[in-house]
Write a protein that holds these residues in place. Structure first.
Motif, PDB file in Angstrom:
ATOM      1  N   HIS A   5      49.804  63.979  51.559  1.00 10.08           N
ATOM      2  CA  HIS A   5      50.419  63.153  50.513  1.00 10.08           C
ATOM      3  C   HIS A   5      50.763  63.941  49.257  1.00 10.08           C
ATOM      4  N   ALA A   6      50.861  65.265  49.424  1.00  2.83           N
ATOM      5  CA  ALA A   6      51.027  66.143  48.271  1.00  2.83           C
ATOM      6  C   ALA A   6      52.144  65.722  47.326  1.00  2.83           C
ATOM      7  N   VAL A   7      53.314  65.408  47.840  1.00  4.42           N
ATOM      8  CA  VAL A   7      54.377  65.051  46.907  1.00  4.42           C
ATOM      9  C   VAL A   7      54.704  63.575  46.875  1.00  4.42           C
ATOM     10  N   LEU A   8      54.738  62.916  48.008  1.00  2.00           N
ATOM     11  CA  LEU A   8      55.225  61.539  47.990  1.00  2.00           C
ATOM     12  C   LEU A   8      54.343  60.645  47.128  1.00  2.00           C
ATOM     13  N   HIS A   9      53.269  60.185  47.704  1.00  3.74           N
ATOM     14  CA  HIS A   9      52.398  59.229  47.023  1.00  3.74           C
ATOM     15  C   HIS A   9      51.916  59.753  45.672  1.00  3.74           C
ATOM     16  N   LEU A  10      51.458  60.985  45.645  1.00  3.05           N
ATOM     17  CA  LEU A  10      50.838  61.479  44.411  1.00  3.05           C
ATOM     18  C   LEU A  10      51.850  61.651  43.285  1.00  3.05           C
ATOM     19  N   PRO A  57      60.108  50.229  48.903  1.00  3.70           N
ATOM     20  CA  PRO A  57      59.581  51.142  49.929  1.00  3.70           C
ATOM     21  C   PRO A  57      58.062  50.999  49.997  1.00  3.70           C
ATOM     22  N   ASN A  58      57.470  51.412  51.119  1.00  2.00           N
ATOM     23  CA  ASN A  58      56.030  51.150  51.218  1.00  2.00           C
ATOM     24  C   ASN A  58      55.187  52.023  50.303  1.00  2.00           C
ATOM     25  N   TRP A  59      55.822  52.883  49.504  1.00  2.00           N
ATOM     26  CA  TRP A  59      55.060  53.649  48.506  1.00  2.00           C
ATOM     27  C   TRP A  59      54.729  52.796  47.287  1.00  2.00           C
ATOM     28  N   ALA A  60      55.459  51.708  47.107  1.00  2.00           N
ATOM     29  CA  ALA A  60      55.309  50.948  45.863  1.00  2.00           C
ATOM     30  C   ALA A  60      53.876  50.472  45.662  1.00  2.00           C
ATOM     31  N   GLY A  61      53.309  49.877  46.715  1.00  2.00           N
ATOM     32  CA  GLY A  61      51.977  49.293  46.583  1.00  2.00           C
ATOM     33  C   GLY A  61      50.897  50.314  46.279  1.00  2.00           C
ATOM     34  N   TYR A 119      50.924  41.795  45.045  1.00  2.00           N
ATOM     35  CA  TYR A 119      52.306  42.270  44.873  1.00  2.00           C
ATOM     36  C   TYR A 119      53.043  41.557  43.754  1.00  2.00           C
ATOM     37  N   LYS A 120      52.446  40.452  43.297  1.00  2.00           N
ATOM     38  CA  LYS A 120      52.960  39.866  42.066  1.00  2.00           C
ATOM     39  C   LYS A 120      53.002  40.956  40.982  1.00  2.00           C
ATOM     40  N   TRP A 121      51.939  41.764  40.932  1.00  2.00           N
ATOM     41  CA  TRP A 121      51.867  42.785  39.876  1.00  2.00           C
ATOM     42  C   TRP A 121      52.689  44.013  40.225  1.00  2.00           C
ATOM     43  N   THR A 122      52.890  44.269  41.488  1.00  2.00           N
ATOM     44  CA  THR A 122      53.805  45.353  41.870  1.00  2.00           C
ATOM     45  C   THR A 122      55.207  44.977  41.374  1.00  2.00           C
ATOM     46  N   GLN A 123      55.550  43.703  41.577  1.00  2.00           N
ATOM     47  CA  GLN A 123      56.861  43.232  41.100  1.00  2.00           C
ATOM     48  C   GLN A 123      56.918  43.245  39.570  1.00  2.00           C
ATOM     49  N   TRP A 124      55.816  42.896  38.974  1.00  2.00           N
ATOM     50  CA  TRP A 124      55.764  42.889  37.509  1.00  2.00           C
ATOM     51  C   TRP A 124      55.984  44.305  36.963  1.00  2.00           C
ATOM     52  N   ILE A 125      55.362  45.273  37.591  1.00  2.00           N
ATOM     53  CA  ILE A 125      55.559  46.669  37.155  1.00  2.00           C
ATOM     54  C   ILE A 125      57.019  47.069  37.352  1.00  2.00           C
ATOM     55  N   PHE A 126      57.607  46.643  38.480  1.00  2.00           N
ATOM     56  CA  PHE A 126      59.027  46.942  38.674  1.00  2.00           C
ATOM     57  C   PHE A 126      59.831  46.421  37.485  1.00  2.00           C
ATOM     58  N   LEU A 127      59.508  45.215  37.042  1.00  2.00           N
ATOM     59  CA  LEU A 127      60.249  44.648  35.912  1.00  2.00           C
ATOM     60  C   LEU A 127      60.032  45.460  34.631  1.00  2.00           C
ATOM     61  N   TRP A 155      59.237  43.935  55.914  1.00  2.00           N
ATOM     62  CA  TRP A 155      57.827  43.919  55.547  1.00  2.00           C
ATOM     63  C   TRP A 155      57.565  44.801  54.328  1.00  2.00           C
ATOM     64  N   GLY A 156      58.051  44.342  53.189  1.00  2.00           N
ATOM     65  CA  GLY A 156      57.864  45.063  51.930  1.00  2.00           C
ATOM     66  C   GLY A 156      57.939  44.058  50.789  1.00  2.00           C
ATOM     67  N   GLU A 157      57.755  44.527  49.562  1.00  2.00           N
ATOM     68  CA  GLU A 157      57.807  43.621  48.421  1.00  2.00           C
ATOM     69  C   GLU A 157      59.260  43.274  48.113  1.00  2.00           C
ATOM     70  N   PRO A 158      59.590  41.967  47.989  1.00  2.00           N
ATOM     71  CA  PRO A 158      60.944  41.615  47.547  1.00  2.00           C
ATOM     72  C   PRO A 158      61.150  42.058  46.098  1.00  2.00           C
ATOM     73  N   PHE A 159      62.372  42.412  45.767  1.00  2.00           N
ATOM     74  CA  PHE A 159      62.687  42.772  44.379  1.00  2.00           C
ATOM     75  C   PHE A 159      62.768  41.504  43.532  1.00  2.00           C
ATOM     76  N   PRO A 160      62.198  41.520  42.342  1.00  2.00           N
ATOM     77  CA  PRO A 160      62.288  40.339  41.470  1.00  2.00           C
ATOM     78  C   PRO A 160      63.608  40.346  40.699  1.00  2.00           C
TER      79      PRO A 160
END
Ligand code: ANZ
Length: 964
Positions: free
Chosen positions: A658-663, A607-611, A163-171, A527-532
């Motif tokens: 998962h037609a619209v959300l995840h994809l 949201p849990n879609w981030a990961g 999730y370091k990289w999930t946060q990095w992508i957010f940035l 239980w999700g990624e904190p925002f950086p």
């Protein structure tokens, strides 16, 4: 259903052959090969470089990246429905390995999410502890199936290194904006440079350098691809969190928990996915995805072409969005959504003269009427507002607007059938063309003007009509002023002409509208990624520098967001992270030259879609601590494919839900990362396949309560539980319906190879199918016969005949090569059920012929089975004297000489006289045979251009043509 299975238990009886393939033998073989594969790293896919670099010969092969939608590690573990897709991708991956590919196949865990948090709230167990225990359990359940995963590449989205990289992508997303001209994301620093140099004007005049820091932050917030805003969001007091549009059901309730959802103004993070609406739509055309999923994405994005038209009111104007600007002459009133910000502005203190009673809702003043109506509308969800098709409600706001095309004064209403979240939140109402407007006009005594020539005989007097008339094929009428006339034009030309007039006169312009909204990205959860992100004393948001990532979740005492009375819309979220004061308030040096300062952390989580938005990339280079993924490695596995601008995963298998959300989210992130130069593919998943569901019978007693399926007995076509008759219906499989069958049970009773074969043989992969434990034994028997064709059941020794292929009888060779040809094509086309049927046929042929099976046939039979039943294949391969694993052997290739069908002669007659003879396949279809006969030269000549009255086809031997 518990049922003793004679085949499985037979071997333990004294008279059974000692070396028969039994459940006990399968268990031993399977465990042994699983250990071997792990020890040898059999499924390790080498990268071209880095810590997972390996065998250059493998790297040089064409690559195949095969992926499953990764599981959430639920506490309930797996039932037999879950691994359907995993087995399918495993079979496919094994086949690809045997046909010369470097195959990447692995599986991680999507491990943030609500169930672990709810469990934590109930039990006090840290979500990490329960999630890790669940993962451990699932890993062992999955290992038992013999899935050929490269385990070095597995991870969970809750790993801080992930999730370091999930946060990095957010940035990255936060630090970029969408350049509409270049049609791509660019670093925000380039926008700042444009403002600073004057290349781009600062809105509202002035210069960049004259803006305060807060003003700059606000301005950039209008552009950033991740931004905080106070927009109305879906607030769910019952869950204590806000939700994305995609998480709200059609009835306006939370998908999870089924609580009411309200529109509430709250400051929340959003992703500007709307900037990508066009590209998300256009690029669908180039993806190899099921049409149904593409259609759902297209509808979700909802592109509508039309026009914006300005209707002047008191020196200002109301802008509407319409898809039918050609009906402008028929606009006889307007409607604003009740929440429209202009409503207050245009609502006068008193009713204007001539206001009809029907328009006022019985209120003394417009202000009162509007306030009462707004309160009523606020209590309904968008869907309710649109659904109540018949009784249209609304009130006049006491103002008139000018229809720009004819200068008419049209009354302005508020009505809840117009939604604030779509278009401009305002419409021009054309009762003749739109059914909702028609009904409203009838209810409120508003004029209806015929502006298209009716083609259904209803006549041009709208007072006699029962519905609107909006045919797209009709011609426009009653639509001209001194400057423009649409009369006599078709809809398409009329739209063009009026749009041109709108643009010329400045009354409007052609435009494209999307249904897609920006993606609400924050949740009030633990239980999700904190925002950086941290806020300074002025409330300005600052990104953490990459060196401070990962920003790990703090420990808290209470994991739950505060929840409220589900019906109390006036509540406000309170996040679990906000309760840890030491974590929230920090002194940091962000490395921006300002030195250490006090900050307050963002306390929402992602949201849990981030990961799951980018996990395919991490599989490629899972241990890279310097980069998200090394570009060379990314290019190797994901790089653009021939003839297309994108590459992506070669096969992605998962459920259609998962037609619209995840994809959609994953596609969006890919595009941003692509624009910013971090990856080479603008699409994550080139080919998508949706597997069907494994269904199971649900048995219910007279009260409708599900009873344990395993305890149900069948008697004469009826079902009984504890003596009571119960009903049987096909439904989902699961713990709550008491009908779950676990892979562990089936593996114990028959072995993993049998389970794999059974799941693959049940039917085409994309079709849902009912589970039937009693039928599993059929595949077990196939493996027993296979075993018997290679191994002597009494001695355990190899029983094949060591002869050359030239000594094998022609019938067997034909059976063999046809099977090879068919299985190859079926595996390539993911038709695993028919592949199994062909293996069965060959195996039965060998049993029928009897005697020792010739080695060249036995070897290839084992290779054909290897992708489907890898353990038994590995064992037999060893018994056949090979020392290398079957996993990397070449898949057999058919000799075409044995594959071509024998042909039969078909006579073609004209009026009963033989005119031609055709050599055709015995299995030719009547249709093809008729075509071939009619195309035959001699037949064409004999007919001499005469027409045909009748063709009688008796495939494959006769076609009789009767000329006209
Ligand atoms: C005039 C008109 C005449 C319309 C006609 C339709 C038929 P799609 O295709 O879904 O984009 N509309 C626009 N904004 C709306 C809103 N916020 N709430 C409810 N309805 C809205 O639909 C676009 C059409 O839906 C627009 O075109 C508008 O009605 C209505 F014969 O304008 B039309």
């Amino acid at each position: 259903m518990s049922e003793t299975n004679p085949a499985a238990t037979a071997p333990v009886t004294a008279d059974a052959a000692p070396h028969r393939y039994t459940a006990a033998m399968a268990a031993e073989i399977e465990a042994r090969w699983q250990d071997f594969w792990d020890a040898e790293g059999t499924y390790a896919a080498p990268n071209p470089k880095g810590d997972l670099a390996g065998d250059p010969e493998l790297v040089a092969r064409p690559k195949k990246f095969i992926m499953d939608m990764f599981p959430y590690p639920s506490g309930a573990g797996l039932h037999v429905g879950h691994p359907l897709g995993y087995i399918a991708t495993d079979v496919f991956a094994r086949f690809q390995r045997m046909t010369g590919h470097n195959v990447l196949h692995t599986l991680g865990f999507d491990a943030f999410g609500l169930p672990a948090e709810q469990y934590a709230v109930q039990t006090g167990t840290h979500p990490r502890a329960s999630t890790e225990a669940n993962m451990k359990n699932m890993v062992s359940q999955l290992r038992r199936l013999g899935l050929g995963h490269d385990k070095r590449r597995s991870f969970a989205t809750i790993d801080p290194e992930y999730y370091k990289w999930t946060q990095w992508i957010f940035l990255q997303i936060f630090n970029s904006w969408y350049d509409d001209e270049a049609k791509r994301a660019r670093p925000i620093s380039e926008l700042v440079a444009q403002f600073d140099s004057g290349e781009r004007a600062v809105p509202g005049g002035g210069t960049w350098s004259a803006l305060t820091e807060a003003e700059r932050a606000d301005l950039l917030g209008e552009y950033r691809l991740a931004y905080a805003s106070d927009a109305p969001v879906n607030w769910c007091p019952g869950l204590g969190t806000v939700l994305a549009n995609e998480e709200v059901t059609a009835d306006g309730r939370s998908e999870r928990g089924n609580f009411p959802v309200f529109k509430s103004k709250l400051r929340q993070w959003n992703m500007r996915i709307t900037a990508y609406a066009d590209r998300l739509l256009d690029d669908l055309d180039q993806l190899d995805w099921p049409e149904a999923i593409k259609l759902q994405q297209r509808n979700w994005i909802g592109r509508s072409e039309g026009a914006r038209v300005d209707f002047p009111v008191d020196g200002e104007h109301i802008t509407v969005f319409t898809t039918r600007p050609d009906t402008l002459f028929g606009a006889t009133y307007m409607v604003l959504a009740p929440e429209h910000p202009l409503v207050e502005k245009f609502t006068p203190a008193a009713w204007p003269e001539g206001t009809r009673d029907a328009w006022t809702g019985g209120h003394a003043t417009p202000t009162e009427a509007v306030a009462a109506y707004r309160a009523q509308a606020a209590s309904k969800s968008d869907v309710e507002r649109q659904a109540e098709a018949k009784d249209k409600t609304g009130v006049f706001i006491g103002a008139y607007a000018t229809n720009p095309v004819n200068g008419e004064q049209v009354p302005v209403f508020v009505a809840d059938y117009v939604l604030m979240g779509y278009g401009t939140g305002a419409i021009m109402a054309v009762p003749a063309g739109d059914q909702r407007d028609f009904e409203f006009a009838r209810a409120f005594e508003l004029p209806i003007r015929c502006i298209v020539e009716p083609t259904d005989g209803r006549g041009t007097d709208p007072s006699t009509w029962e519905s609107a008339f909006a045919s797209y094929d009709a011609k426009i009428m009653n639509s001209s002023n001194g400057e423009v006339s649409l009369d006599g034009l078709g809809v398409v030309e009329a739209k063009e002409r009026i749009t041109e007039w709108l643009e010329r006169t400045g009354a409007g312009a052609g435009t494209v509208n999307f249904r897609l909204r920006d993606w609400l990205f924050s949740r009030q959860r633990y239980w999700g990624e904190p925002f950086p992100i941290v806020y300074d004393e002025d409330g300005i948001a600052h990104p953490l520098p990459a060196s401070m990532l990962p920003l790990e979740l703090p420990e808290v005492e209470d994991y739950s967001p505060r929840t409220f009375d589900p019906d109390d819309a006036d509540t406000k979220p309170e996040t679990p992270l906000s309760r840890n004061e030491d974590w929230v308030h920090v002194t940091l040096d962000l490395g921006d030259g300002r030195g250490p300062r006090r900050y307050r952390r963002e306390t929402n989580t992602m949201p849990n879609w981030a990961g799951s938005c980018w996990y395919e990339l991490r599989y490629l280079d899972p241990h890279n601590s310097e980069q998200l993924v090394d570009p060379e490695i990314e290019q190797y596995w994901m790089g653009p494919r021939e003839g297309l601008p994108h590459g992506g995963v070669d096969l992605y298998v998962g459920g259609a839900e998962h037609a619209v959300l995840h994809l959609l989210y994953a596609r969006f992130w890919s595009k941003v990362l692509f624009d910013l130069g971090h990856v080479s593919s603008a699409e994550p998943f080139h080919k998508l396949f949706n597997q069907g569901m494994i269904q199971a019978y649900v048995y219910r007693d007279s009260r409708g309560i599900a009873v344990p399926a395993a305890e149900v007995e069948e008697r004469d076509g009826a079902y009984f539980h504890g003596g009571e008759k119960v009903s049987r219906l096909l439904g989902k499989m699961g713990k709550s319906l008491k009908n779950a069958v676990t892979p562990d049970e089936i593996c114990a009773e028959y072995g993993a190879d049998t389970l794999r074969l059974y799941e693959m043989a049940m039917g085409p992969l994309d079709v849902s199918r009912p589970w039937d434990t009693r039928a599993v034994v059929g595949q077990f028997r196939l493996l027993q016969r296979l075993w018997r064709n290679v191994v002597d059941e009494n001695t355990g020794r190899l029983s094949v005949a060591d002869v050359a292929e030239t000594d094998v009888d022609a019938d067997t060779l034909r059976a063999l090569h046809k099977a090879i040809d068919g299985v190859r094509q079926d595996l390539e086309g993911m038709r695993f059920n028919t592949a199994i049927a062909k293996v069965t046929e060959l195996n039965n042929h060998l049993t029928k012929v009897g005697g020792p099976v010739p080695r060249p046939v036995a070897e290839r039979l084992v290779l054909l089975v290897a992708p489907l039943a890898p353990h038994v294949a590995e064992e037999l391969w060893r018994k056949l004297g090979h020392t290398a694993s079957v996993v990397h052997e070449d898949f057999p290739v058919a000799d075409p000489a044995y594959v071509v069908d024998e042909t039969v002669t078909c006579v073609v007659q004209i009026k009963g006289k033989v005119k031609a003879r055709l050599e055709v396949s015995p299995s030719v279809s009547e249709e093809d045979l008729e075509k071939a006969a009619l195309a035959d030269e001699k037949v064409v000549a004999a007919l001499g251009g005469a027409g045909i009255r009748k063709v009688i086809v008796r495939a494959p031997k006769l076609v009789n043509i009767v000329p006209a």
